[in-house]
Scaffold this motif. Structure first.
Motif, mmCIF file in Angstrom:
data_model
loop_
_atom_site.group_PDB
_atom_site.id
_atom_site.type_symbol
_atom_site.label_atom_id
_atom_site.label_comp_id
_atom_site.label_asym_id
_atom_site.label_seq_id
_atom_site.Cartn_x
_atom_site.Cartn_y
_atom_site.Cartn_z
ATOM 1 N N SER A 167 34.358 -62.460 3.325
ATOM 2 C CA SER A 167 33.182 -63.255 3.669
ATOM 3 C C SER A 167 32.952 -63.351 5.174
ATOM 4 C CB SER A 167 33.331 -64.670 3.084
ATOM 5 O OG SER A 167 33.567 -64.627 1.687
ATOM 6 N N GLN A 168 33.748 -62.683 5.970
ATOM 7 C CA GLN A 168 33.672 -62.849 7.413
ATOM 8 C C GLN A 168 32.444 -62.168 8.003
ATOM 9 O OE1 GLN A 168 36.259 -61.366 11.215
ATOM 10 N NE2 GLN A 168 37.393 -61.914 9.392
ATOM 11 N N TRP A 169 31.767 -62.875 8.865
ATOM 12 C CA TRP A 169 30.640 -62.314 9.598
ATOM 13 C C TRP A 169 30.578 -62.842 11.032
ATOM 14 C CZ3 TRP A 169 27.070 -65.601 11.752
ATOM 15 C CH2 TRP A 169 27.078 -66.924 11.296
ATOM 16 N N PHE A 170 31.164 -64.028 11.273
ATOM 17 C CA PHE A 170 31.020 -64.650 12.587
ATOM 18 C C PHE A 170 31.728 -63.850 13.667
ATOM 19 C CE2 PHE A 170 31.989 -67.966 15.792
ATOM 20 C CZ PHE A 170 30.685 -68.325 16.091
ATOM 21 N N THR A 191 26.342 -48.967 2.231
ATOM 22 C CA THR A 191 27.559 -48.324 1.728
ATOM 23 C C THR A 191 28.642 -48.309 2.788
ATOM 24 O OG1 THR A 191 26.217 -46.921 0.293
ATOM 25 C CG2 THR A 191 28.488 -46.238 0.680
ATOM 26 N N ARG A 192 28.269 -47.956 4.004
ATOM 27 C CA ARG A 192 29.240 -47.943 5.101
ATOM 28 C C ARG A 192 29.777 -49.345 5.377
ATOM 29 N NH1 ARG A 192 26.293 -45.497 8.341
ATOM 30 N NH2 ARG A 192 25.365 -47.296 9.385
ATOM 31 N N ALA A 193 28.889 -50.349 5.349
ATOM 32 C CA ALA A 193 29.327 -51.725 5.577
ATOM 33 C C ALA A 193 30.260 -52.203 4.465
ATOM 34 C CB ALA A 193 28.111 -52.643 5.680
ATOM 35 N N ALA A 194 29.986 -51.785 3.215
ATOM 36 C CA ALA A 194 30.871 -52.170 2.112
ATOM 37 C C ALA A 194 32.261 -51.569 2.285
ATOM 38 C CB ALA A 194 30.259 -51.738 0.783
ATOM 39 N N LEU A 195 32.319 -50.312 2.713
ATOM 40 C CA LEU A 195 33.621 -49.678 2.964
ATOM 41 C C LEU A 195 34.350 -50.371 4.104
ATOM 42 C CD1 LEU A 195 32.644 -45.906 2.571
ATOM 43 C CD2 LEU A 195 33.816 -47.376 0.919
ATOM 44 N N LEU A 247 29.883 -55.940 5.442
ATOM 45 C CA LEU A 247 28.782 -56.156 4.503
ATOM 46 C C LEU A 247 28.085 -57.489 4.750
ATOM 47 C CD1 LEU A 247 27.306 -55.028 2.016
ATOM 48 C CD2 LEU A 247 28.973 -56.224 0.582
ATOM 49 N N GLN A 248 28.822 -58.502 5.147
ATOM 50 C CA GLN A 248 28.217 -59.811 5.361
ATOM 51 C C GLN A 248 27.234 -59.796 6.530
ATOM 52 O OE1 GLN A 248 28.731 -61.991 3.098
ATOM 53 N NE2 GLN A 248 30.388 -60.880 2.086
ATOM 54 N N MET A 249 27.464 -58.959 7.532
ATOM 55 C CA MET A 249 26.515 -58.855 8.632
ATOM 56 C C MET A 249 25.215 -58.204 8.173
ATOM 57 S SD MET A 249 27.050 -60.139 11.610
ATOM 58 C CE MET A 249 25.991 -59.123 12.643
ATOM 59 N N ILE A 250 25.323 -57.190 7.326
ATOM 60 C CA ILE A 250 24.116 -56.578 6.764
ATOM 61 C C ILE A 250 23.353 -57.593 5.919
ATOM 62 C CG2 ILE A 250 23.240 -54.724 5.316
ATOM 63 C CD1 ILE A 250 24.435 -53.759 7.931
ATOM 64 N N LEU A 251 24.091 -58.391 5.147
ATOM 65 C CA LEU A 251 23.454 -59.428 4.336
ATOM 66 C C LEU A 251 22.759 -60.454 5.221
ATOM 67 C CD1 LEU A 251 22.971 -60.761 1.594
ATOM 68 C CD2 LEU A 251 25.201 -61.867 1.815
ATOM 69 N N ARG A 252 23.383 -60.801 6.323
ATOM 70 C CA ARG A 252 22.762 -61.757 7.262
ATOM 71 C C ARG A 252 21.481 -61.178 7.851
ATOM 72 N NH1 ARG A 252 22.916 -62.683 12.779
ATOM 73 N NH2 ARG A 252 22.674 -64.895 13.380
ATOM 74 N N GLN A 253 21.499 -59.909 8.201
ATOM 75 C CA GLN A 253 20.299 -59.286 8.742
ATOM 76 C C GLN A 253 19.170 -59.253 7.711
ATOM 77 O OE1 GLN A 253 21.568 -55.422 10.109
ATOM 78 N NE2 GLN A 253 22.204 -56.184 12.112
#
Length: 327
Positions: free
Chosen positions: A244-247, A107-111, A261-267
């Motif tokens: 979509s940014q995570w890099f 939730t925090r990552a989505a915000l 959120l993309q970093m959480i998805l990567r993890q």
């Protein structure tokens, strides 16, 4: 002559040739008055081939999305019986989404992602519109050197290490701005905007100047209202890029509370790391399957793009082609 002409209902000869009568009902239905003279009417085989091709393309796109959504809504038993991804739902449960949106790390990552997308898109569009408008005026200061310098950056870049040293050297490490500023400007988008701005009728601008309008008023009240199509398209490009940014987050962010959120998805997907808290305990106890959590995060990451794209779709052809051709 009567053999080459049709007969109207009142008995008078018609100007339509006999070939019109020989067309099948399907050919008559598909025939349009705006068809170019060099374009042949589609055959049944051609229409069937196009239909099969479109169906195959839609299946390639929609089937993976269907599998992801169904798996995210399946319980542990259904996933174990399927041996992984679930193709057809047996039971539907929203436990994965409930846990993800219960105030934890996701939730925090989505915000964070929503904030980065909104702030970054507005910031990028303001800079891009101002830069494109300045470059679209041929009498602006250093117009040609600035344009050539910006275009050179499309082909020559400093590289990852100098960029990293610059970002950390100016104190942006572990800051939200480190995920915005390094990728805030796209020269390609500026060139598309510039081409669209140059396509504005010069008579409108001259008339506005005669009425006493300055550059700011011309930009805000004439140029931008006429450029809604290209502005909508470029805004979507920037928004999708930020969402979509995570890099950049992987490079510059050390505090996990600032992860998008993309970093959480990567993890979850690549590193198989479940965020700590209630969701981690639920996965460990078997209440939630880790695969359904992964798929649920994918769905959450996909929803904004899937929702926004149809509203901007009608502007793509006009916004991109006109700006690119004129530029």
């Amino acid at each position: 002559m009567t053999t080459l002409l049709d007969t109207e209902k009142d008995g008078r000869p018609s100007a339509r040739p006999t070939a019109e009568r020989t067309r099948t009902p399907l050919q008559r239905a598909l025939r349009t008055e705006h068809r170019p003279v060099w374009e042949e009417e589609p055959t049944k085989a051609g229409l069937a081939f196009k239909g099969v091709g479109l169906f195959a393309i839609c299946a390639v796109i929609l089937v993976p999305i269907w599998v992801v959504v169904v798996t995210s809504l399946s319980d542990t038993k259904a996933i174990n019986e399927a041996g992984g991804l679930v193709v057809w739902p047996k039971t539907v449960t929203f436990v994965a989404y409930t846990e993800l949106l219960s105030g934890g790390a996701v939730t925090r990552a989505a915000l964070v992602s929503i904030g980065l997308t909104v702030v970054g898109t507005v910031f990028s569009m303001v800079i891009s519109v101002l830069c494109a408008y300045g470059l679209s005026r041929k009498d602006s200061f250093a117009h040609r050197p600035l344009l050539m310098t910006m275009m050179a950056t499309m082909f020559f870049g400093a590289g990852l290490i100098p960029t990293y040293l610059l970002v950390t050297g100016i104190g942006l490490s572990d800051s939200y701005w480190s995920m915005i500023l390094p990728s805030a400007i796209s020269v390609f988008n500026i060139l598309v905007l510039r081409g669209f701005f140059m396509d504005t009728a010069p008579e409108l601008i001259d008339a506005a100047r005669i009425d006493g309008a300055g550059e700011w008023r011309i930009l805000l009240q004439i140029i931008m209202p006429l450029s809604r199509a290209v502005i909508a398209v470029i805004s979507l490009f920037y928004a999708v890029g930020y969402w979509s940014q995570w890099f950049n987050a992987m490079l510059y962010i050390q505090d996990s509370d600032k992860y998008p959120l993309q970093m959480i998805l990567r993890q979850l997907v690549l590193q198989h790391q479940v965020p700590p808290g209630a969701m981690g305990a639920a996965v460990s106890s078997g209440q939630i399957n880790s695969l359904s959590v992964q798929m649920a995060v994918m769905v959450l990451a996909l929803i904004p793009v899937a929702v926004l794209s149809p509203f901007v779709q009608k502007h793509f052809q006009k916004g991109m082609l006109t700006g690119a051709v004129k530029g």
